[in-house]
Design an enzyme around this catalytic site. Structure first.
Site, PDB file in Angstrom:
ATOM      1  N   PRO A  49       0.826  -1.209   0.000  1.00 52.13           N
ATOM      2  CG  PRO A  49      -0.795  -1.565   1.635  1.00 52.13           C
ATOM      3  CD  PRO A  49       0.525  -2.088   1.138  1.00 52.13           C
ATOM      4  CD  GLU A  50       2.172   3.831  -4.484  1.00 47.51           C
ATOM      5  OE1 GLU A  50       2.469   5.032  -4.472  1.00 47.51           O
ATOM      6  OE2 GLU A  50       2.291   3.120  -5.499  1.00 47.51           O
TER       7      GLU A  50
ATOM      8  CE  LYS B  47       5.393   3.055   0.286  1.00 51.89           C
ATOM      9  NZ  LYS B  47       6.092   2.115  -0.621  1.00 51.89           N
TER      10      LYS B  47
ATOM     11  NE  ARG C 177      14.221   4.026  11.581  1.00 53.70           N
ATOM     12  CZ  ARG C 177      13.692   3.628  12.728  1.00 53.70           C
ATOM     13  NH1 ARG C 177      14.273   3.962  13.871  1.00 53.70           N
ATOM     14  NH2 ARG C 177      12.580   2.900  12.747  1.00 53.70           N
TER      15      ARG C 177
ATOM     16  NE  ARG D 112      10.184  -1.290  -5.381  1.00 57.72           N
ATOM     17  CZ  ARG D 112       9.653  -0.469  -4.462  1.00 57.72           C
ATOM     18  NH1 ARG D 112      10.440   0.299  -3.718  1.00 57.72           N
ATOM     19  NH2 ARG D 112       8.342  -0.418  -4.289  1.00 57.72           N
TER      20      ARG D 112
END
Length: 282
Positions: free
Chosen positions: A2-3, A52, A121, A256
């Site tokens: 999921p974005e 996310k 982070r 990717r």
């Protein structure tokens, strides 16, 4: 995976279902039993999304951190809750609703310091008003701009679909080093990404095509894909570009899947038709 828009939708949904009430938290599967015991019976003080990452806040300064990863799913409904089916990592139950979490990459209890360390982070979340444009990080980098968009320490919440689509809409070749992207071009991309992701929160799916390129306007068949929504290049290899008709290309970058139009996104084309239309037709 999921974005970010999906995680923000989940946070809003969970605030609506459980906000301000006490919740029962358990782990039918057993893998989160110790963590569930720490928050069971506490007041659900809110839910936030950062990139996310989904964060449930409880009274007493405790948080439940969830990262869905590739396989995580959340379901909910009105009480009474059904008997747990499958590997339910966490179950929540409030006054009127239940929630089940299955298959997340992470489900753990954090204190405030750990939440702060997590956020430190992460990069800028396009959906959060407290996130600033990461312009300097991008424009100083020799890495491809596609990789920079997917780096969660730079842009938190942007995934494959948004990265591929926002580059097409800007007319930027995905292999372009960040330091070769003009500042005004990056600023326009950042603004476009924020607007697209906000639409995703509202709709629940990703649409990136302009009015002139919808199935109705082009008299073409709608896209059929489990992700839903109309897109320009994502998962359309070999199909004609909606703008110029060139076959959409496919490759791999930063491990990717990459999709682009070789014509609209030529490295030597500073302001292609796709980019002009992106600024004027939406």
């Amino acid at each position: 995976m999921p974005e970010g828009h999906t995680i923000h939708r989940l946070a809003a949904r969970h605030r609506e279902l459980f906000g301000g009430g006490r919740v029962a938290v358990s782990s039918p599967q057993g893998r989160f039993a110790a963590g569930a015991a720490l928050v069971d019976g506490r007041e659900f003080a809110g839910a936030e999304a950062y990139g996310k990452h989904l964060l449930h806040r409880y009274d007493g300064g405790l948080w439940v951190h969830v990262h869905l990863g590739l396989y995580g799913k959340v379901s909910d409904g009105a009480l009474p809750a059904p008997a747990p089916v499958g590997q339910v990592r966490m179950r929540m139950a409030g006054d009127a609703h239940w929630l089940d979490l299955r298959g997340p990459t992470a489900c753990e209890v954090f204190d405030q310091q750990q939440v702060g360390e997590l956020i430190a982070r992460l990069g800028a979340d396009p959906l959060r008003g407290d996130s600033e444009n990461p312009r300097e990080q991008v424009l100083r980098s020799a890495r491809p701009v596609f990789a920079l968009l997917l780096d969660q320490s730079i842009v938190a919440g942007c995934g494959l679909i948004y990265a591929n689509e926002v580059l097409f809409r800007a007319g930027v070749a995905p292999t372009t080093p960040g330091r070769e992207v003009a500042p005004e071009r990056w600023d326009a991309m950042w603004t476009d990404l924020r607007e697209l992701m906000r639409e995703g929160v509202v709709k629940g799916w990703i649409d990136t095509v302009h009015t002139a390129h919808t199935p109705e306007a082009m008299r073409r068949a709608p896209r059929v894909d489990r992700h839903g929504g109309e897109v320009y290049v994502y998962r359309r290899p070999g199909q004609p570009c909606h703008v110029c008709g060139t076959a959409v290309a496919r490759g791999e970058l930063a491990a990717r899947n990459l999709f682009w139009c070789p014509s609209c996104q030529r490295p030597d084309r500073p302001s292609p038709p796709a980019a002009r239309r992106a600024r004027t037709s939406r």
